[in-house]
Design an enzyme around this catalytic site. Structure first.
Site, PDB file in Angstrom:
ATOM      1  N   SER A 120       1.973  -0.212   0.542  1.00 56.17           N
ATOM      2  CA  SER A 120       2.157  -0.971   1.786  1.00 56.17           C
ATOM      3  C   SER A 120       2.185  -2.465   1.528  1.00 56.17           C
ATOM      4  O   SER A 120       2.566  -3.233   2.404  1.00 56.17           O
ATOM      5  CB  SER A 120       0.985  -0.689   2.734  1.00 56.17           C
ATOM      6  N   HIS A 141       9.011   1.989   0.818  1.00 56.09           N
ATOM      7  CA  HIS A 141       7.906   1.993   1.777  1.00 56.09           C
ATOM      8  C   HIS A 141       8.299   2.754   3.045  1.00 56.09           C
ATOM      9  O   HIS A 141       9.039   2.226   3.886  1.00 56.09           O
ATOM     10  CB  HIS A 141       7.514   0.546   2.099  1.00 56.09           C
ATOM     11  N   GLU A 153      11.474   0.658   4.095  1.00 54.83           N
ATOM     12  CA  GLU A 153      11.561  -0.719   3.614  1.00 54.83           C
ATOM     13  C   GLU A 153      11.695  -0.632   2.088  1.00 54.83           C
ATOM     14  O   GLU A 153      10.842  -0.015   1.447  1.00 54.83           O
ATOM     15  CB  GLU A 153      10.252  -1.391   4.012  1.00 54.83           C
ATOM     16  N   ASN A 191       4.263  -5.025   7.183  1.00 54.17           N
ATOM     17  CA  ASN A 191       2.808  -5.261   7.197  1.00 54.17           C
ATOM     18  C   ASN A 191       2.431  -6.734   7.209  1.00 54.17           C
ATOM     19  O   ASN A 191       1.340  -7.094   7.638  1.00 54.17           O
ATOM     20  CB  ASN A 191       2.145  -4.531   6.036  1.00 54.17           C
TER      21      ASN A 191
END
Ligand SMILES: NC(=O)c1ccc[n+]([C@@H]2O[C@H](COP(=O)([O-])OP(=O)(O)OC[C@H]3O[C@@H](n4cnc5c(N)ncnc54)[C@H](O)[C@@H]3O)[C@@H](O)[C@H]2O)c1
Length: 293
Positions: A120, A141, A153, A191
């Site tokens: 992450s 991701h 991602e 994130n």
């Protein structure tokens, strides 16, 4: 172009089991590896239930569902992954543990294999230094839960080759996902933006601005999000949120990312969220669903 006949996924937790399911449904032979036999057992049950739900909803034919489950193999032995065309790692969010795994994998899997991480937040460039194939190391991701969420991602490390990027993007698209590409800075895109919001929600709770229910209802109804930030943190896992915030804090060097003490305390107390039955909220598990108290 790589065909990805054999996909290996490491870590049979909430993310790894969903990624393995996607790969099997997309037609690859899949090895799902976990060091914990209990996690493998749990993953087998949750994948089977999830595939069944897709079949029941008419989103997957029964035949495709049965074949997908037949393509999945479960193991705790890294040697079983030696014929994989790509290994997607989804183990604990720790740079040291991931690096150790990448170094071992580098020696076991074939020279052409891509090593992808579902991290992450951790630097792909640094993970790649644990291997002798940095050009074939990439971030992939997935969002939680992988079979449902539409986004992947993709993060290119400093040495990731164009060929590795294109092959990985093609695989994500074969899984039915939309790809966004991020440069390799802590937290990437999603994130980097999401975790400060979750951290701020913990600060609001910590400093008594409002109750957890009102913080979540405020953000849900006031900003049109499907889940409030505290509920989402429980869903992601409070330990995962804390690890990501620590990476943002150290990687970007800004005190604004320092984890809220309340989040730290919940993790210290083992309140990790839905997966442990308690986080910000308490959950009761029934065979059909876990509901919020
Ligand atoms: N939870 C989320 O919403 C989310 C979303 C996107 C990405 N991620 C990332 O995905 C990764 C996994 O997260 P998760 O929520 O699925 O965690 P999880 O705790 O549900 O599962 C992790 C699994 O990895 C296994 N494991 C740990 N170390 C291992 C090792 N050395 N070898 C083999 N197996 C090992 C554990 O036994 C466990 O079953 C993390 O890097 C996390 O940051 C999580």
């Amino acid at each position: 172009m790589a065909e990805f006949k054999v996909v290996a996924v490491i870590g049979a937790g909430q993310m790894g089991s969903g990624i393995a399911q996607l790969a099997a449904v997309a037609g690859s032979d899949v090895w799902l590896l976990d060091k914990d036999a209990g996690a493998l057992h749990g993953a087998k049950g949750s994948i089977s239930n999830s595939v069944q739900r897709f079949v029941n909803k008419g989103q997957l034919s029964k035949e495709v569902g049965i074949k997908a489950l037949e393509r999945l193999k479960y193991t705790s032995n890294l040697e079983d992954l030696r014929y994989a065309d790509i290994v997607i790692e989804a183990i604990v969010e720790s740079e040291d543990v991931k690096k150790k795994l990448f170094a071992e994998l580098d020696k076991i899997v074939k020279g052409s294999a891509i090593l992808a991480s579902n991290t992450s937040s951790i630097s792909i460039t640094r993970l790649a230094t644990a291997t002798k194939r940095p050009q074939q190391v990439i971030g992939m991701h997935f969002m939680n839960p992988p079979p449902i969420m539409k986004l992947v991602e993709i993060i290119r490390g400093a040495d990731t080759s164009d060929e590795t990027f294109t092959a990985t993007k093609t695989l994500a698209e074969r899984f039915g996902k939309t790809v966004v590409c991020s440069r390799d800075y802590a937290g990437f895109i999603v994130n980097r933006i999401l975790m400060p919001m979750i951290n701020e929600a913990f600060h609001a709770l910590y400093t008594g601005v409002a109750t957890k229910e009102d913080i979540d209802a405020g953000m849900k109804l006031g900003t049109n999000q499907p889940m409030g930030p505290l509920e989402l943190a429980d869903f992601i896992g409070l330990d995962v949120c804390l690890s990501i915030l620590k990476v943002l804090h150290s990687g970007l060097g800004d005190v604004k990312y320092a984890p809220c003490p309340l989040l730290v305390q919940y993790v210290d107390a083992g309140r990790l969220g839905r997966k442990r039955g308690i986080g910000v909220y308490s959950y009761v598990k029934s065979p059909k669903q876990s509901s919020r108290l």
